[in-house]
Design a protein around this motif. Structure first.
Motif, mmCIF file in Angstrom:
data_model
loop_
_atom_site.group_PDB
_atom_site.id
_atom_site.type_symbol
_atom_site.label_atom_id
_atom_site.label_comp_id
_atom_site.label_asym_id
_atom_site.label_seq_id
_atom_site.Cartn_x
_atom_site.Cartn_y
_atom_site.Cartn_z
ATOM 1 N N LYS A 342 0.817 -1.209 0.000
ATOM 2 C CA LYS A 342 0.000 0.000 0.000
ATOM 3 C C LYS A 342 0.856 1.265 0.000
ATOM 4 N N ASP A 347 -3.479 -0.225 -4.443
ATOM 5 C CA ASP A 347 -4.789 -0.007 -3.821
ATOM 6 C C ASP A 347 -5.659 -1.263 -3.818
ATOM 7 N N ASN A 349 -5.242 -3.856 -1.726
ATOM 8 C CA ASN A 349 -5.285 -4.442 -0.380
ATOM 9 C C ASN A 349 -4.858 -5.912 -0.390
#
Length: 697
Positions: A342, A347, A349
């Motif tokens: 991150k 983005d 996760n």
């Protein structure tokens, strides 16, 4: 002995190969790059020993041709054998089409290749079986195609040897092996450097003409195939010749002992040289790269690594504080790019645990892997040595009893282990770590009940985490400190893992799934570790072995070598970010500094927390050797070439300055000779240390 008669394709292809090899030798002999004169003895050895060597190499290399000719038969199509064989082909094809074959377990393009090959074999066998009236014509067509392939390979090899000689002045070496690894780059280079279309057309026409001649001379063989008894006799003779050839080829190579390098290269057989390069995995630095006088190279190295003396990297590391013999767990994560995390802009996760752990660790934000293979990463954290030309030390014959991180820990009374969920035989890891004093825990040591999921690479990371906890618990009982190096496997094609563990379908076989499952497994490992008595007395070092991809617009795209790295030890290591440029070879010397170890070091890696450390990073492929320093990437490569690129940051919106990854790499307008010489000093001296066996423990 029909296979050895003039009408045999084996005989005719052997004659063709010997003729092409002779022509190749003559062309290379009179090539402008061959600027030397030859004695009568050299000339004799070049052509007589060269001819004998070519003959023996053809005997060995023609094993597939021999098998093809051996299975040419009419009797196998008779009832019931023809139908049984056809049925076996159909069953094999159905197995592959089921989607549950071992090829599907690995993934990639292997299933498609396997299905295409078996489908073709099934169709062709079916045509020969069910169309007996056309069997002769079909066989002749297939025979002609087969001969064309062999002829094309022989001619293409000769052309390749010419171009290789044209560039390097030698027969094949490890660079040729490297070309197989970097096929796209090589094809691009060929497309830009040579008139490819006329060349390919010429090779194709020449191959068709040679095929026509060989097939015409061998047609009688097809009309009168050898009997089963004759084939057995031929096979016996071939096996004897094959064994003699295996013995003779290396002994003939020993006769390449002239003081004239060109004479030795011309006497050699290119295919055998390629084999040697593949097996030995080394590239002679002094022969192919820019060099400096030995004393000057080590003097420059001394400026980069203070404290070394003479022609060695040996120096004394002394701490002002008492040594701290905490347990150490080193985790190298398979194919783990910085941009998965991150902090570096991802983005998706997919690394939630490592994202959280990074905030609790000493995080190295500007950290570069040395290479693009697992063995390079293992070499860097174990030997703390620059990546020398050719293959990693891990895969070389001379890979044992080296000065290593394991040897330092052993000096301090630690038990030392290498943990790997697969078979440590792969990539020569078992031989390397075992030969350097590590005990090995791999898939062979697992009990059946300890394995809940495995694929072609080994047990899943979750199973390895459970095993690691058991191993460390047993080690803690001994009262000795332990050093365990765990190499993960799940973030690797085919990216398969147990169902229901993460929110990415286990059957998707996606890179993101592999990354997130490894992250999940590490979370479980640390959750278990925190409950153990030894946890508070343990330092965890977590980093990638290399990036997930290494391709880019330049030989060494900087962003493709950026990896995450952190040291985690609650209550001992203060969480913070270290932002200076550093290399993978520095991580373990830095750890030793944190533990206040006193030792005699040969490492090129340095404690980056010391005030005398000068930021730089070493990155490389098999032949392009690079140094990043002062925002300049310097690359040295064969033959004695040097390039330099200005690295200009291309900031990405939303990213903190310490986590910016991308740089524009433009050729440097004015050469920085000092950086070229520093690059040479690192790689020349490292190659010297290995060659002279000065990097032994």
């Amino acid at each position: 002995m029909q296979l050895f008669q003039k009408k045999s394709p084996f005989y005719n292809l052997a004659f063709f190969y010997i003729l092409v090899s002779l022509i190749t030798r003559l062309v290379l002999l009179f090539h402008p790059i061959t600027q030397t004169s030859f004695t009568i003895i050299d000339s004799f050895k070049i052509f007589i020993f060269g001819f004998i060597s070519d003959l023996f190499v053809f005997i060995v290399a023609s094993a597939f041709l021999w098998l093809y000719l051996l299975f040419l038969s009419n009797s196998k199509f008779h009832k019931p054998w023809g139908y049984l064989i056809f049925g076996l082909f159909v069953c094999l094809l159905l197995y592959l089409l089921s989607g549950k074959s071992i090829l599907h377990e690995y993934g990639g393009s292997l299933p498609e290749i396997g299905i295409a090959f078996v489908s073709l074999k099934t169709i062709l066998f079916g045509l020969l079986l069910f169309l007996p009236k056309y069997r002769k014509q079909i066989r002749f067509t297939l025979f002609s195609i087969t001969i064309f392939i062999f002829v094309l390979i022989i001619i293409q090899n000769a052309i390749s040897e010419y171009f290789f000689w044209n560039e390097f002045g030698v027969r094949y070496n490890f660079i040729a092996v490297d070309y197989l690894v970097y096929t796209n780059t090589v094809i691009g280079n060929i497309m830009e450097s040579y008139p490819v279309i006329p060349l390919f057309i010429g090779v194709g026409i020449l191959s068709l003409i040679a095929t026509f001649i060989v097939v015409k001379k061998s047609k009688a063989y097809l009309d009168n195939l050898p009997s089963f008894v004759d084939k057995l006799k031929n096979l016996g003779v071939y096996i004897v010749l094959f064994i003699i050839s295996l013995i003779a080829i290396p002994n003939l190579a020993k006769l390449q002992n002239s003081s004239n390098v060109f004479a030795n290269e011309l006497q050699a057989n290119g295919l055998y040289k390629f084999y040697l390069a593949f097996m030995n995995s080394e590239l002679d630095y002094d022969k192919f790269y820019k060099t400096l006088p030995e004393k000057e190279a080590f003097a420059l190295l001394h400026e980069q690594i203070p404290g070394i003396s003479n022609d060695s990297s040996l120096r004394k590391i002394q701490s002002d504080a008492a040594e701290n013999h905490k347990n150490v767990v080193l985790i190298t994560i398979e194919s783990y790019s910085a941009d998965f995390m991150k902090a570096y802009g991802n983005d998706q996760n997919i690394t939630p645990f490592l994202d959280s752990l990074a905030n609790k660790s000493l995080l190295f934000t500007n950290f570069y892997a040395v290479g693009n293979r697992t063995v390079r990463g293992l070499e860097s954290v174990t030997l703390c040595l620059p990546p020398t030309a050719g293959e990693s030390v891990v895969k070389r014959v001379d890979n044992k009893n080296k000065f290593s991180t394991g040897s330092i820990f052993k000096q301090k009374g630690y038990s030392v282990k290498f943990l790997y969920g697969g078979d440590a035989y792969f990539d020569n890891m078992g031989d390397f770590f075992g030969g350097n004093g590590y005990d090995i825990v791999d898939k062979k040591t697992f009990k059946p009940e300890e394995i809940t999921f495995s694929n072609v690479w080994g047990v899943c990371d979750e199973d390895m985490a459970n095993k690691a906890i058991k191993v460390m618990n047993e080690e803690a009982k001994t009262g000795k400190p332990f050093f365990n190096h765990w190499m993960t496997v799940s973030n690797h094609r085919p990216f398969t893992y147990p169902d229901g563990k993460i929110d990415i379908d286990a059957h998707a076989k996606s890179r993101e799934g592999g990354v997130k499952y490894t992250d999940y497994s590490l979370r479980k490992f640390f959750a278990m570790a925190e409950k153990q008595t030894w946890f508070k007395n343990t330092v965890f070092v977590i980093l990638a072995d290399h990036c997930a991809s290494s391709s880019g617009k330049t030989e060494l795209p900087a962003d493709k070598y950026r990896i995450p790295a952190m040291i985690y030890s609650p209550g001992f290591i203060e969480p913070k970010q270290y932002t200076n440029l550093m290399s993978q070879i520095d991580i373990m010397p830095t750890l030793f500094g944190l533990l206040n170890f006193n030792y005699q070091s040969k490492f090129y890696g340095q404690d980056v927390l010391k005030p005398d450390y000068k930021p730089r990073a070493l990155i490389a492929t098999y032949q392009d050797l690079g140094l990043i320093k002062d925002n300049i990437l310097t690359i040295i490569s064969p033959v004695r070439k040097a390039k330099q690129f200005q690295l200009t940051l291309q900031p990405k919106e939303g990213l903190q300055p310490n986590f910016q990854l991308y740089y524009e790499q433009k050729p440097l307008e004015k050469e920085r000779t000092d950086l070229i010489n520093q690059t040479i000093s690192y790689y020349q001296t490292a190659s010297y240390m290995l060659k002279k066996k000065k990097y032994q423990k």
